[in-house]
Design a protein around this motif. Structure first.
Motif, short mmCIF file in Angstrom:
data_model
loop_
_atom_site.label_atom_id
_atom_site.label_comp_id
_atom_site.label_asym_id
_atom_site.label_seq_id
_atom_site.Cartn_x
_atom_site.Cartn_y
_atom_site.Cartn_z
N LEU A 113 0.80 -1.22 0.00
CA LEU A 113 0.00 0.00 0.00
C LEU A 113 0.84 1.28 0.00
O LEU A 113 0.29 2.37 -0.14
CB LEU A 113 -0.91 0.02 1.24
CG LEU A 113 -2.01 -1.03 1.30
CD1 LEU A 113 -2.67 -1.02 2.68
CD2 LEU A 113 -3.06 -0.80 0.21
N ASP A 162 0.14 3.48 -2.89
CA ASP A 162 -1.25 3.57 -3.31
C ASP A 162 -1.70 5.03 -3.43
O ASP A 162 -1.36 5.87 -2.60
CB ASP A 162 -2.16 2.84 -2.31
CG ASP A 162 -3.61 2.84 -2.73
OD1 ASP A 162 -3.97 2.02 -3.58
OD2 ASP A 162 -4.37 3.68 -2.20
N LEU A 192 -10.56 -3.02 2.17
CA LEU A 192 -9.55 -3.65 1.34
C LEU A 192 -9.89 -5.12 1.15
O LEU A 192 -10.37 -5.78 2.07
CB LEU A 192 -8.17 -3.54 1.99
CG LEU A 192 -7.62 -2.13 2.21
CD1 LEU A 192 -6.32 -2.21 3.01
CD2 LEU A 192 -7.37 -1.44 0.88
N TYR A 199 -4.22 -6.11 -4.24
CA TYR A 199 -5.37 -5.79 -3.40
C TYR A 199 -6.40 -5.03 -4.23
O TYR A 199 -6.10 -4.47 -5.28
CB TYR A 199 -4.95 -4.93 -2.20
CG TYR A 199 -4.27 -3.63 -2.58
CD1 TYR A 199 -5.00 -2.47 -2.80
CD2 TYR A 199 -2.89 -3.58 -2.76
CE1 TYR A 199 -4.37 -1.30 -3.18
CE2 TYR A 199 -2.25 -2.41 -3.13
CZ TYR A 199 -3.00 -1.28 -3.33
OH TYR A 199 -2.38 -0.11 -3.72
N ARG A 200 -7.62 -5.05 -3.74
CA ARG A 200 -8.69 -4.22 -4.30
C ARG A 200 -9.19 -3.29 -3.22
O ARG A 200 -9.07 -3.57 -2.02
CB ARG A 200 -9.84 -5.08 -4.83
CG ARG A 200 -9.44 -6.06 -5.92
CD ARG A 200 -10.67 -6.76 -6.51
NE ARG A 200 -10.26 -7.78 -7.47
CZ ARG A 200 -10.20 -9.08 -7.22
NH1 ARG A 200 -10.55 -9.52 -6.01
NH2 ARG A 200 -9.81 -9.95 -8.13
N LYS A 201 -9.79 -2.18 -3.64
CA LYS A 201 -10.37 -1.21 -2.71
C LYS A 201 -11.85 -1.06 -3.03
O LYS A 201 -12.22 -0.91 -4.18
CB LYS A 201 -9.67 0.15 -2.84
CG LYS A 201 -8.21 0.15 -2.39
CD LYS A 201 -7.53 1.46 -2.71
CE LYS A 201 -7.31 1.61 -4.21
NZ LYS A 201 -6.50 2.80 -4.55
N ASP A 232 -11.68 -2.50 -8.40
CA ASP A 232 -12.12 -1.61 -7.34
C ASP A 232 -13.57 -1.22 -7.56
O ASP A 232 -14.06 -1.19 -8.70
CB ASP A 232 -11.25 -0.34 -7.33
CG ASP A 232 -9.80 -0.61 -7.01
OD1 ASP A 232 -9.49 -1.73 -6.55
OD2 ASP A 232 -8.96 0.29 -7.21
#
Length: 360
Positions: free
Chosen positions: A169, A172, A218, A241-243, A291
């Motif tokens: 992150l 990010d 997350l 990762y996705r948000k 996302d």
């Protein structure tokens, strides 16, 4: 929005009268044998209670996490903020946050100095799984004769004084700046306060930061690396990762719970604010490939009910599904800073069970 319908209360009885435990309950989950597993802000242990009948839980046992997984050290707190159970594993997550020293109200110049001090407890950067066998945490066990069906304790790989998640992150576009500024959790900094697990798919709710009123969840997946270590799985094209951005009426996430493919989201104030707390449902969360952003007009994010609110006490922190009075999917809530009326004696505290509104 009406208050949640209170079905019942359960009495949680411990073998200690430590306010660092009973007044700081921060996470709870239930395993199929009926046991409750409880975490506290101030401890490096997991507490287990078993059903005693008549709405009471006792037979308190403490498990020291250092006996099962590698910690950064044996002194600093983990700040446990989320627990979940899935497929034989108890999952635990720390806040991953920094903290600012508190003013103590004695000497002004000392308090002003304390408010400039930012502390890091490396153990807060913990995401781990722990095998559960017959109501006990064990380092490893073979669930069947299949050599691929061996459950092992493991935690997300450590990197310097944090882990692979914070490493991923760091650049990010939404969260990286908060990490680089080393902003403490109570200043709207990075602060994990919820976990929900589906196999190796993990949802982590952030109390902060809240970005222009949007809360963040997350989504990651983990896989085995070296013995005792977990690594982040590539979700495609190098994405780790996705948000998911949610309109929670300006609140942050305080806990998560999966229910029939939906996420139940306990939302409350971020930072040190006092305020009402609400339950939300975010529908169909398991199969996203990118996302997402959800407002309450989408039809997928819905307010379920408000939780009772008392200034200065009864801060809802832990959440788990709990059958009660014929309702299989009722919600149990445990509280940080419980009101005195929840403490019938120094070693016990009451938790609430709310009816979960039907989906539709």
């Amino acid at each position: 929005m009406p208050n949640g319908f209170l079905l019942s209360r359960v009495l949680l009885s411990f073998q200690t009268d430590s306010d660092d435990l009973l007044a700081e309950l921060s996470a709870v989950t239930r395993t199929p044998d009926g046991s409750l597993w409880i975490g506290s802000d101030e401890f490096v242990t997991i507490e287990r209670l078993t059903p005693m009948g008549n709405g009471a839980y006792g037979n308190h046992k403490t498990f020291h996490l250092k006996d099962f997984i590698k910690l950064f050290d044996h002194e600093s707190e983990i700040d446990i903020e989320g627990l979940d159970y899935c497929d034989g594993y108890l999952w635990v997550v720390g806040s991953h946050s920094l903290k600012r020293s508190q003013a103590k109200g004695k000497k002004q110049h000392k308090d002003i100095e304390r408010l400039s001090e930012i502390e890091s407890d490396p153990n807060r950067s913990l995401l781990a799984r722990l095998p559960i066998l017959n109501g006990e945490i064990v380092p490893t066990y073979a669930r069947s004769n299949d050599k691929n069906d061996i459950l092992t304790a493991a935690s997300l790989k450590q990197v310097n004084d944090h882990n692979l998640l914070l490493e991923a992150l760091a650049e990010d576009e939404h969260l990286g700046l908060f990490l680089k500024m080393q902003l403490p959790s109570k200043d709207n900094g990075f602060d994990i306060e919820g976990i929900a697990v589906n196999g190796n798919q993990i949802f982590l709710g952030l109390r902060g930061p809240v970005l222009r009123g949007w809360a963040i969840i997350l989504e990651i997946e983990v896989e085995d690396g070296e013995p005792g270590e977990l690594v982040l799985k590539d979700l495609g094209e190098g994405c780790l990762y996705r948000k998911h951005f949610l309109d929670l009426n300006g609140q942050g996430v305080r806990e998560l719970c999966l229910h029939d493919g939906d996420l139940l989201v306990l939302a409350g104030p971020t930072m040190e604010l006092e305020g009402a707390m609400q339950m939300f449902r975010l529908e169909d969360v398991l199969n996203h490939t990118d996302d997402t952003l959800w407002n309450q007009d989408s039809g997928r994010l819905k307010v379920l009910f408000d939780l009772p609110f008392t200034i200065g006490s009864d801060h809802a922190e832990g959440l788990t599904l709990m059958p009660c009075m014929g309702f299989d999917d009722s919600l149990m809530v445990v509280y940080d800073s419980p009101d005195d009326t929840r403490r019938p004696d120094p070693k016990s505290v009451f938790a609430d069970i709310f009816r979960l509104p039907q989906k539709g």
